[in-house]
Design a protein around this motif. Structure first.
Motif, PDB file in Angstrom:
ATOM      1  N   MET A   1      56.250  10.776 -23.339  1.00  7.44           N
ATOM      2  CA  MET A   1      57.661  10.610 -23.071  1.00  7.44           C
ATOM      3  C   MET A   1      57.854  10.369 -21.576  1.00  7.44           C
ATOM      4  SD  MET A   1      60.843  13.263 -23.680  1.00  7.44           S
ATOM      5  CE  MET A   1      60.793  13.163 -25.441  1.00  7.44           C
ATOM      6  N   ARG A   2      58.531   9.300 -21.249  1.00  7.90           N
ATOM      7  CA  ARG A   2      58.799   8.955 -19.855  1.00  7.90           C
ATOM      8  C   ARG A   2      59.927   9.843 -19.329  1.00  7.90           C
ATOM      9  NH1 ARG A   2      58.444   3.307 -17.035  1.00  7.90           N
ATOM     10  NH2 ARG A   2      56.525   3.414 -18.177  1.00  7.90           N
ATOM     11  N   GLU A   3      59.824  10.239 -18.057  1.00  9.19           N
ATOM     12  CA  GLU A   3      60.814  11.135 -17.466  1.00  9.19           C
ATOM     13  C   GLU A   3      61.482  10.474 -16.266  1.00  9.19           C
ATOM     14  OE1 GLU A   3      60.151  15.576 -17.806  1.00  9.19           O
ATOM     15  OE2 GLU A   3      59.898  15.213 -15.667  1.00  9.19           O
ATOM     16  N   TYR A   4      62.799  10.503 -16.267  1.00  7.71           N
ATOM     17  CA  TYR A   4      63.612   9.971 -15.181  1.00  7.71           C
ATOM     18  C   TYR A   4      64.354  11.128 -14.537  1.00  7.71           C
ATOM     19  CZ  TYR A   4      62.787   5.553 -17.542  1.00  7.71           C
ATOM     20  OH  TYR A   4      62.185   4.479 -18.117  1.00  7.71           O
ATOM     21  N   SER A   5      64.679  10.996 -13.263  1.00  5.61           N
ATOM     22  CA  SER A   5      65.449  12.052 -12.608  1.00  5.61           C
ATOM     23  C   SER A   5      66.454  11.458 -11.635  1.00  5.61           C
ATOM     24  CB  SER A   5      64.532  13.038 -11.885  1.00  5.61           C
ATOM     25  OG  SER A   5      63.827  12.397 -10.855  1.00  5.61           O
ATOM     26  N   VAL A   6      67.543  12.192 -11.461  1.00  5.36           N
ATOM     27  CA  VAL A   6      68.558  11.870 -10.470  1.00  5.36           C
ATOM     28  C   VAL A   6      68.562  13.042  -9.503  1.00  5.36           C
ATOM     29  CG1 VAL A   6      71.017  11.515 -10.044  1.00  5.36           C
ATOM     30  CG2 VAL A   6      69.953  10.504 -12.068  1.00  5.36           C
ATOM     31  N   ARG A   7      68.254  12.753  -8.225  1.00  2.22           N
ATOM     32  CA  ARG A   7      68.145  13.801  -7.201  1.00  2.22           C
ATOM     33  C   ARG A   7      68.836  13.337  -5.915  1.00  2.22           C
ATOM     34  NH1 ARG A   7      63.882  17.526  -7.404  1.00  2.22           N
ATOM     35  NH2 ARG A   7      62.580  17.354  -9.242  1.00  2.22           N
ATOM     36  N   PRO A   8      69.357  14.294  -5.162  1.00  2.00           N
ATOM     37  CA  PRO A   8      69.922  13.916  -3.863  1.00  2.00           C
ATOM     38  C   PRO A   8      68.798  13.695  -2.850  1.00  2.00           C
ATOM     39  CG  PRO A   8      70.069  16.276  -4.144  1.00  2.00           C
ATOM     40  CD  PRO A   8      69.527  15.721  -5.433  1.00  2.00           C
ATOM     41  N   ASN A   9      69.097  12.931  -1.801  1.00  2.20           N
ATOM     42  CA  ASN A   9      68.120  12.830  -0.710  1.00  2.20           C
ATOM     43  C   ASN A   9      68.195  14.115   0.107  1.00  2.20           C
ATOM     44  OD1 ASN A   9      70.490  12.493   0.720  1.00  2.20           O
ATOM     45  ND2 ASN A   9      69.862  10.608   1.722  1.00  2.20           N
ATOM     46  N   LYS A  10      67.487  14.174   1.195  1.00  2.00           N
ATOM     47  CA  LYS A  10      67.359  15.405   1.980  1.00  2.00           C
ATOM     48  C   LYS A  10      68.697  16.034   2.374  1.00  2.00           C
ATOM     49  CE  LYS A  10      63.539  15.514   4.774  1.00  2.00           C
ATOM     50  NZ  LYS A  10      62.819  15.378   6.047  1.00  2.00           N
ATOM     51  N   ASP A  11      69.628  15.221   2.841  1.00  2.00           N
ATOM     52  CA  ASP A  11      70.918  15.759   3.279  1.00  2.00           C
ATOM     53  C   ASP A  11      72.047  15.516   2.266  1.00  2.00           C
ATOM     54  OD1 ASP A  11      71.192  13.057   3.619  1.00  2.00           O
ATOM     55  OD2 ASP A  11      71.696  13.141   5.742  1.00  2.00           O
ATOM     56  N   ALA A  12      71.697  15.121   1.048  1.00  2.00           N
ATOM     57  CA  ALA A  12      72.644  14.887  -0.060  1.00  2.00           C
ATOM     58  C   ALA A  12      73.672  13.815   0.287  1.00  2.00           C
ATOM     59  CB  ALA A  12      73.306  16.178  -0.491  1.00  2.00           C
ATOM     60  N   SER A  13      73.287  12.853   1.106  1.00  2.00           N
ATOM     61  CA  SER A  13      74.196  11.762   1.439  1.00  2.00           C
ATOM     62  C   SER A  13      74.059  10.586   0.479  1.00  2.00           C
ATOM     63  CB  SER A  13      73.962  11.292   2.872  1.00  2.00           C
ATOM     64  OG  SER A  13      72.651  10.772   3.000  1.00  2.00           O
ATOM     65  N   SER A  14      72.984  10.567  -0.301  1.00  2.00           N
ATOM     66  CA  SER A  14      72.807   9.560  -1.339  1.00  2.00           C
ATOM     67  C   SER A  14      72.008  10.170  -2.492  1.00  2.00           C
ATOM     68  CB  SER A  14      72.108   8.312  -0.787  1.00  2.00           C
ATOM     69  OG  SER A  14      70.789   8.600  -0.434  1.00  2.00           O
ATOM     70  N   TRP A  15      72.028   9.476  -3.626  1.00  2.00           N
ATOM     71  CA  TRP A  15      71.386   9.961  -4.848  1.00  2.00           C
ATOM     72  C   TRP A  15      70.319   8.972  -5.276  1.00  2.00           C
ATOM     73  CZ3 TRP A  15      72.512  14.710  -6.749  1.00  2.00           C
ATOM     74  CH2 TRP A  15      73.587  15.357  -6.141  1.00  2.00           C
ATOM     75  N   MET A  16      69.141   9.489  -5.590  1.00  2.00           N
ATOM     76  CA  MET A  16      68.003   8.655  -5.943  1.00  2.00           C
ATOM     77  C   MET A  16      67.689   8.777  -7.430  1.00  2.00           C
ATOM     78  SD  MET A  16      65.570   9.674  -2.745  1.00  2.00           S
ATOM     79  CE  MET A  16      65.808  11.413  -3.086  1.00  2.00           C
ATOM     80  N   VAL A  17      67.324   7.654  -8.015  1.00  3.85           N
ATOM     81  CA  VAL A  17      66.825   7.625  -9.388  1.00  3.85           C
ATOM     82  C   VAL A  17      65.318   7.478  -9.272  1.00  3.85           C
ATOM     83  CG1 VAL A  17      66.794   6.371 -11.569  1.00  3.85           C
ATOM     84  CG2 VAL A  17      68.948   6.610 -10.283  1.00  3.85           C
ATOM     85  N   LYS A  18      64.595   8.424  -9.861  1.00  9.26           N
ATOM     86  CA  LYS A  18      63.133   8.398  -9.819  1.00  9.26           C
ATOM     87  C   LYS A  18      62.572   8.277 -11.233  1.00  9.26           C
ATOM     88  CE  LYS A  18      62.395  11.186  -5.686  1.00  9.26           C
ATOM     89  NZ  LYS A  18      61.601  12.306  -5.145  1.00  9.26           N
ATOM     90  N   VAL A  19      61.420   7.630 -11.334  1.00 13.25           N
ATOM     91  CA  VAL A  19      60.688   7.529 -12.593  1.00 13.25           C
ATOM     92  C   VAL A  19      59.435   8.371 -12.436  1.00 13.25           C
ATOM     93  CG1 VAL A  19      59.552   5.994 -14.223  1.00 13.25           C
ATOM     94  CG2 VAL A  19      61.557   5.199 -12.952  1.00 13.25           C
ATOM     95  N   GLU A  20      59.230   9.306 -13.351  1.00 15.34           N
ATOM     96  CA  GLU A  20      58.073  10.204 -13.322  1.00 15.34           C
ATOM     97  C   GLU A  20      57.984  10.961 -11.996  1.00 15.34           C
ATOM     98  OE1 GLU A  20      56.399  10.842 -16.025  1.00 15.34           O
ATOM     99  OE2 GLU A  20      57.230   9.232 -17.223  1.00 15.34           O
ATOM    100  N   ASP A  21      59.103  11.203 -11.364  1.00 16.94           N
ATOM    101  CA  ASP A  21      59.217  11.986 -10.125  1.00 16.94           C
ATOM    102  C   ASP A  21      58.327  11.468  -8.997  1.00 16.94           C
ATOM    103  OD1 ASP A  21      60.701  13.936  -8.832  1.00 16.94           O
ATOM    104  OD2 ASP A  21      59.156  15.447  -9.106  1.00 16.94           O
ATOM    105  N   VAL A  22      58.183  10.138  -8.928  1.00 14.53           N
ATOM    106  CA  VAL A  22      57.452   9.529  -7.817  1.00 14.53           C
ATOM    107  C   VAL A  22      58.457   8.860  -6.885  1.00 14.53           C
ATOM    108  CG1 VAL A  22      55.266   9.284  -9.021  1.00 14.53           C
ATOM    109  CG2 VAL A  22      56.947   7.489  -9.214  1.00 14.53           C
ATOM    110  N   ALA A  23      58.028   7.882  -6.152  1.00 12.01           N
ATOM    111  CA  ALA A  23      58.907   7.212  -5.189  1.00 12.01           C
ATOM    112  C   ALA A  23      60.204   6.754  -5.858  1.00 12.01           C
ATOM    113  CB  ALA A  23      58.187   6.013  -4.600  1.00 12.01           C
ATOM    114  N   PRO A  24      61.315   6.826  -5.134  1.00 13.50           N
ATOM    115  CA  PRO A  24      62.609   6.436  -5.710  1.00 13.50           C
ATOM    116  C   PRO A  24      62.614   5.006  -6.224  1.00 13.50           C
ATOM    117  CG  PRO A  24      62.914   7.475  -3.576  1.00 13.50           C
ATOM    118  CD  PRO A  24      61.435   7.273  -3.759  1.00 13.50           C
TER     119      PRO A  24
END
Length: 66
Positions: A1-24
């Motif tokens: 099962m593939r895993e995607y995540s939505v996480r804030p950057n370091k200072d929460a000024s933008s939101w990143m979509v990651k695949v398998e928790d690797v590079a955005p």
């Protein structure tokens, strides 16, 4: 099962979509935009799971797509 995540950057000024928790995969100014994009990706590649984090890097929601 593939895993995607939505996480804030370091200072929460933008939101990143990651695949398998690797590079955005993509970055968004708004959390809602990032979630919408991640949901679309997860639905297209089902079965998959979407993990959504809050601005404190705490898991807020998990969504499964089958």
């Amino acid at each position: 099962m593939r895993e995607y995540s939505v996480r804030p950057n370091k200072d929460a000024s933008s939101w990143m979509v990651k695949v398998e928790d690797v590079a955005p995969e993509t970055s968004f100014d708004q959390k809602d935009e990032a979630i919408e994009h991640a949901e679309q990706m997860a639905k297209e590649k089902s079965p998959s799971r979407l993990l959504i984090y809050n601005n404190k890097q705490e898991l807020e929601d998990t969504r499964d797509y089958k």
